[in-house]
Design a protein around this motif. Structure first.
Motif, PDB file in Angstrom:
ATOM      1  N   PRO A 145       0.901  -1.301   0.158  1.00  0.00           N
ATOM      2  CA  PRO A 145      -0.037   0.099  -0.093  1.00  0.00           C
ATOM      3  C   PRO A 145       0.852   1.261   0.092  1.00  0.00           C
ATOM      4  O   PRO A 145       2.029   1.124   0.226  1.00  0.00           O
ATOM      5  CB  PRO A 145      -0.826  -0.308   1.275  1.00  0.00           C
ATOM      6  N   ALA A 172       2.181   0.563  -4.637  1.00  0.00           N
ATOM      7  CA  ALA A 172       1.202   1.087  -4.872  1.00  0.00           C
ATOM      8  C   ALA A 172       1.308   2.339  -5.763  1.00  0.00           C
ATOM      9  O   ALA A 172       2.459   2.906  -5.599  1.00  0.00           O
ATOM     10  CB  ALA A 172       0.397   1.922  -3.468  1.00  0.00           C
ATOM     11  N   GLY A 207      -1.569  -5.951 -10.537  1.00  0.00           N
ATOM     12  CA  GLY A 207      -1.809  -6.945  -9.461  1.00  0.00           C
ATOM     13  C   GLY A 207      -2.473  -7.857  -9.552  1.00  0.00           C
ATOM     14  O   GLY A 207      -2.215  -9.181  -9.092  1.00  0.00           O
ATOM     15  N   ALA A 208      -3.491  -7.830 -10.639  1.00  0.00           N
ATOM     16  CA  ALA A 208      -4.429  -9.057 -10.754  1.00  0.00           C
ATOM     17  C   ALA A 208      -3.727 -10.128 -11.708  1.00  0.00           C
ATOM     18  O   ALA A 208      -3.836 -11.294 -11.367  1.00  0.00           O
ATOM     19  CB  ALA A 208      -5.464  -8.297 -11.859  1.00  0.00           C
ATOM     20  N   GLY A 223      -3.272  -3.776   2.400  1.00  0.00           N
ATOM     21  CA  GLY A 223      -4.197  -2.543   1.975  1.00  0.00           C
ATOM     22  C   GLY A 223      -5.491  -2.750   2.403  1.00  0.00           C
ATOM     23  O   GLY A 223      -5.689  -3.049   3.603  1.00  0.00           O
ATOM     24  N   PHE A 383      -9.011   6.189   7.809  1.00  0.00           N
ATOM     25  CA  PHE A 383      -7.967   6.090   7.550  1.00  0.00           C
ATOM     26  C   PHE A 383      -7.363   7.555   7.069  1.00  0.00           C
ATOM     27  O   PHE A 383      -6.654   7.975   6.024  1.00  0.00           O
ATOM     28  CB  PHE A 383      -7.823   5.311   6.212  1.00  0.00           C
TER      29      PHE A 383
END
Ligand SMILES: NC(=O)C1=CN([C@@H]2O[C@H](COP(=O)(O)OP(=O)(O)OC[C@H]3O[C@@H](n4cnc5c(N)ncnc54)[C@H](OP(=O)(O)O)[C@@H]3O)[C@@H](O)[C@H]2O)C=CC1
Ligand SMILES: O=C(O)CCC(=O)C(=O)O
Length: 479
Positions: A145, A172, A207-208, A223, A383
């Motif tokens: 993240p 990220a 990422g996928a 994350g 956050f």
């Protein structure tokens, strides 16, 4: 343009992302290549190819690589801290501290490469010996993240390499600079081709690929809960090992017998430092009746004195929120809190320009009082620098409120009572418990992780990291 590291080569991407300073949005730090799906798959292939060699490397080779990386990170902590503060927005002392933590993590895991042992046991059968050993997993995908741009990559990467795995890391998209610096350091320290690959780019694309490619044996993710659930579903579908670190709604209990100064310092640090953008931040202050009004008044006074300004300026206490999207989320929750009937006792206003007139994503730290446990601001992770106070009648009610959350990462108590401190340590449903300390800001050599909806899988950091980054083998030998 800073490029991706794939199979030991620096590679351009089809697109680039602009790394913008949240303290001054006119400041473009640099452009970073964004990898696409085929490049992510090439990185996985390179890691797969390198695994045969790296898994057989000696502990000394792994020690040397990690120790050299750790030394360089520590030697450059001021410069790397400046980059980190510039791209993420935490204050310079916090950023330098984070870089130092990353350096120490590399040094720690350099040592762990030498210390990884096994067990030798007698069998229950005569004439048979049993050995229990740990082997590397293979190719590990790391998805990190934006809120700890160098420490989180470090605490995933260092144990992965120390125990003989090859890595493809996707940082990220908001903070590629610190991750790129880490890749550059490892590359120059002599990391063999393909052992460590950096693929910057979008989570939904790069990422996928890591989640779906069958050549990736394990995923370590930090994350949001929503993305964590996608990681879990994808990994379960193809039986890959995974580890998740997600949100928190961390409580800090303040009892009547607390030292007021200690309680206020711990609460303000936990809730607002690093702009509240820590999964370990305390967003719920659960305060017993006898100290409630004095505590709230003291926190409000402390908040008024905090300087919200450019992250890199000396004297700044709170830097900007990381970006426009996160600022919008914070402001939305402030509006939700007001609509729910909570009292906004301090802060909560966005500030469009800092003291020097530079445009940035600033937000005055917000404190809500007279809140109830069912309010969304007490149940959902914001956050940001947005904290609630909840009244409790006594310790028992405070403990019940602290545990009344779907999360369970970190929890704190401010008290001078040994009895209540000991009871809270035992009965708090959190992975990490702090007594008279902030809930955020943890050591690098002990386990990190939570319970319930905060985490899944083995703990990160310290010796416990071996649990995720190795697989156990039991071997039987007839004498
Ligand atoms: N617990 C924690 O430490 C953190 C919690 N959060 C929480 O999450 C919220 C949103 O932050 P955000 O950065 O969007 O969090 P995300 O969970 O979306 O991002 C974390 C990482 O996952 C990647 N990612 C996103 N979508 C996918 C996907 N479909 N497949 C694989 N990887 C993916 C991201 O890539 P990319 O960024 O490039 O899209 C990033 O590297 C915050 O407001 C906060 O509540 C955020 C950060 C840390
Ligand atoms: O509090 C800390 O030191 C670590 C916090 C963290 O890992 C996070 O916010 O993601």
């Amino acid at each position: 343009m800073q490029r991706n590291l794939i199979g030991g080569e620096w590679v351009d991407g089809p697109r680039a992302s602009r790394n913008i300073n949240p303290s001054d949005t006119r400041d473009l730090i640099a452009e970073y290549a964004q990898a696409d799906g085929p490049q992510a798959r090439a990185a996985v292939a390179a890691a797969r190819e390198a695994f045969a060699g790296w898994s057989l490397s000696t502990p000394q080779q792994r020690f040397d690589l990690l120790d050299a990386a750790g030394s360089e990170i520590l030697a450059r902590k001021a410069e790397l801290g400046d980059l980190l503060a510039r791209e993420e927005g935490k204050t310079l002392p916090e950023a330098i501290g984070e870089v130092a933590r990353a350096g120490a993590i590399f040094k720690f895991f350099a040592g762990e490469a030498l210390r990884l042992g096994g067990e030798c046991l007698p069998s229950v059968r005569p004439g048979v010996g049993v050995e229990v050993t740990r082997e590397p997993l293979g190719v590990v995908g790391l998805i990190t993240p934006w809120n700890f741009p160098i420490a989180i990559p470090a605490w995933k990467l260092a144990p992965a390499l120390a125990f003989g795995n090859c890595v493809v890391m996707k940082p990220a998209d908001l903070v590629p600079g610190s991750a790129w610096a880490l890749a550059d350091i490892l590359h120059r320290a002599g990391c063999p081709k393909g052992v460590f690959n950096l693929v910057m780019g979008r989570g939904s694309e790069v990422g996928a690929v890591l989640l779906e490619d069958p050549r990736v044996d394990a995923i370590s993710f930090t994350g949001s809960v929503a993305t964590g659930q996608k990681v879990a579903a994808a990994c379960v579908a193809r039986m890959a090992k995974f580890q998740l670190e997600m949100g928190g709604k961390n409580p800090m209990v303040v009892l009547d017998d607390a030292d007021l100064g200690v309680a206020v310092t711990a609460a303000v640090n936990s809730g607002f430092f690093s702009t509240g953008q820590r999964c370990t931040a305390s967003s719920r202050l659960i305060v017993t009746e006898g100290i409630h009004d004095r505590f709230v008044a003291a926190v409000v006074e402390r908040l008024k004195a905090l300087k919200v300004d450019d992250a890199r300026k000396p004297g700044t206490d709170i830097g900007p929120v990381v970006d426009e999207k996160q600022l919008a989320q914070d402001l939305e929750y402030i509006a939700i809190g007001q609509a729910e009937g909570a009292t906004l006792a301090a802060g909560g206003e966005a500030v469009e320009r800092n003291a020097d007139g530079a445009p940035g994503h600033y937000l005055r730290p917000a404190l809500f009082t007279e809140t109830t446990p069912a309010m969304r601001i007490n149940r959902e992770e914001v956050f940001g620098p947005v904290v609630s106070v909840i009244r409790a009648k006594n310790y028992d009610e405070a403990l019940a409120l602290a545990n009344d959350t779907p999360f369970g990462l970190s929890a704190g108590i401010a008290t001078t009572s040994l009895k209540h401190a000991a009871h809270f340590k035992r009965h708090s449903q959190a992975g990490m418990v702090m007594v008279n300390l902030p809930t955020a800001g943890v050591d690098y050599h002990v386990p990190f992780g939570g319970r319930k909806g905060s985490s899944f899988g083995p703990r990160e950091q310290g010796r416990y990291a071996a649990e995720f980054y190795t697989v156990v083998k039991t071997a039987y030998t007839a004498a």
